[in-house]
Design an enzyme around this catalytic site. Structure first.
Site, PDB file in Angstrom:
ATOM      1  N   ALA A 185       0.838  -1.200   0.000  1.00  0.00           N
ATOM      2  CA  ALA A 185       0.000   0.000   0.000  1.00  0.00           C
ATOM      3  C   ALA A 185       0.872   1.248   0.000  1.00  0.00           C
ATOM      4  O   ALA A 185       2.060   1.200   0.323  1.00  0.00           O
ATOM      5  CB  ALA A 185      -0.919   0.003   1.225  1.00  0.00           C
ATOM      6  N   ASP A 186       0.250   2.351  -0.359  1.00  0.00           N
ATOM      7  CA  ASP A 186       0.913   3.647  -0.279  1.00  0.00           C
ATOM      8  C   ASP A 186      -0.156   4.685   0.054  1.00  0.00           C
ATOM      9  O   ASP A 186      -1.285   4.596  -0.431  1.00  0.00           O
ATOM     10  CB  ASP A 186       1.609   3.989  -1.600  1.00  0.00           C
ATOM     11  CG  ASP A 186       2.619   5.106  -1.448  1.00  0.00           C
ATOM     12  OD1 ASP A 186       3.356   5.109  -0.438  1.00  0.00           O
ATOM     13  OD2 ASP A 186       2.685   5.991  -2.317  1.00  0.00           O
ATOM     14  N   THR A 187       0.202   5.649   0.880  1.00  0.00           N
ATOM     15  CA  THR A 187      -0.721   6.709   1.292  1.00  0.00           C
ATOM     16  C   THR A 187      -0.048   8.055   1.107  1.00  0.00           C
ATOM     17  O   THR A 187       1.113   8.218   1.470  1.00  0.00           O
ATOM     18  CB  THR A 187      -1.128   6.548   2.774  1.00  0.00           C
ATOM     19  OG1 THR A 187      -1.768   5.286   2.951  1.00  0.00           O
ATOM     20  CG2 THR A 187      -2.077   7.656   3.217  1.00  0.00           C
ATOM     21  N   ALA A 215      -3.703   3.763  -1.760  1.00  0.00           N
ATOM     22  CA  ALA A 215      -3.832   2.715  -2.773  1.00  0.00           C
ATOM     23  C   ALA A 215      -3.262   1.437  -2.194  1.00  0.00           C
ATOM     24  O   ALA A 215      -2.273   1.472  -1.461  1.00  0.00           O
ATOM     25  CB  ALA A 215      -3.071   3.106  -4.032  1.00  0.00           C
TER      26      ALA A 215
END
Length: 192
Positions: A64-66, A101
């Site tokens: 994930a990435d934020t 995401a």
């Protein structure tokens, strides 16, 4: 399951939901040539995942990435106190987006979930004393946008529109719903 992330918040969210996982982090450079911000964040999450998944084809891998986005500009993790102050000052009194995401994949079972969750956060008007007080907590320095909604940073937030856990770093409800859609029972999540 393998979590391709060092994020303490993601680990906490997944543990609290009952997942068993091991952490294996990728060493990719978090850059993307995608123009659209949501596509860019999803691309980075996919790159993190692919580096781990290719060597673990029988495992479920989650990456994930934020990011925090204000007026089309991404506010990453601040490099120092001055940058953190600027980030928080720019967010003061405004609505910004938090984009998370994630990608979930098992190569051998041909399972792929790709998702982007966008939430909006409105900050109170922040005076310099409040910002400096928050900076003195040392909380903002490892967080996108220089704040953590789950900690002291919650006092900066007037309201949210969207998923609290996505703002924190991982949209667990969305993830669980996607697992249900592909036939995984929530009662068995510790086996994934």
């Amino acid at each position: 399951m393998i979590l391709a992330s060092n994020s303490q918040r993601r680990q906490e969210i997944l543990k609290d939901a009952g997942f068993n996982f091991k952490v294996i982090t990728s060493n990719i450079e978090e850059i993307s040539d995608k123009k659209n911000i949501t596509e860019r964040i999803l691309d980075i999450a996919e790159k993190k995942l692919e580096q781990i998944a290719k060597n673990n084809i029988n495992e479920f891998v989650l990456a994930a990435d934020t990011v925090v986005e204000l007026d089309g500009k991404i506010l990453g993790k601040p490099k120092n106190r001055e940058e953190a102050f600027r980030f928080l000052k720019s967010l003061s009194g405004k609505v910004h987006r938090v984009i998370t995401a994630y990608v979930f994949k098992n190569i051998s079972k041909n399972i792929l979930i790709r998702e982007v969750v966008v939430s909006e956060v409105k900050f109170f008007d922040l005076d310099d004393d409040t910002i400096n007080w928050y900076l003195d907590t040392d909380e903002p320095f490892d967080k996108a946008g220089a704040y953590g909604i789950q900690g002291y940073g919650r006092i900066l937030v007037e309201k949210i529109n969207g998923d609290y856990y996505s703002i924190m770093g991982f949209p667990i409800s969305n993830f669980l719903e996607n697992l249900r859609k592909i036939g995984y029972k929530i009662s068995l999540i510790d086996k994934i």
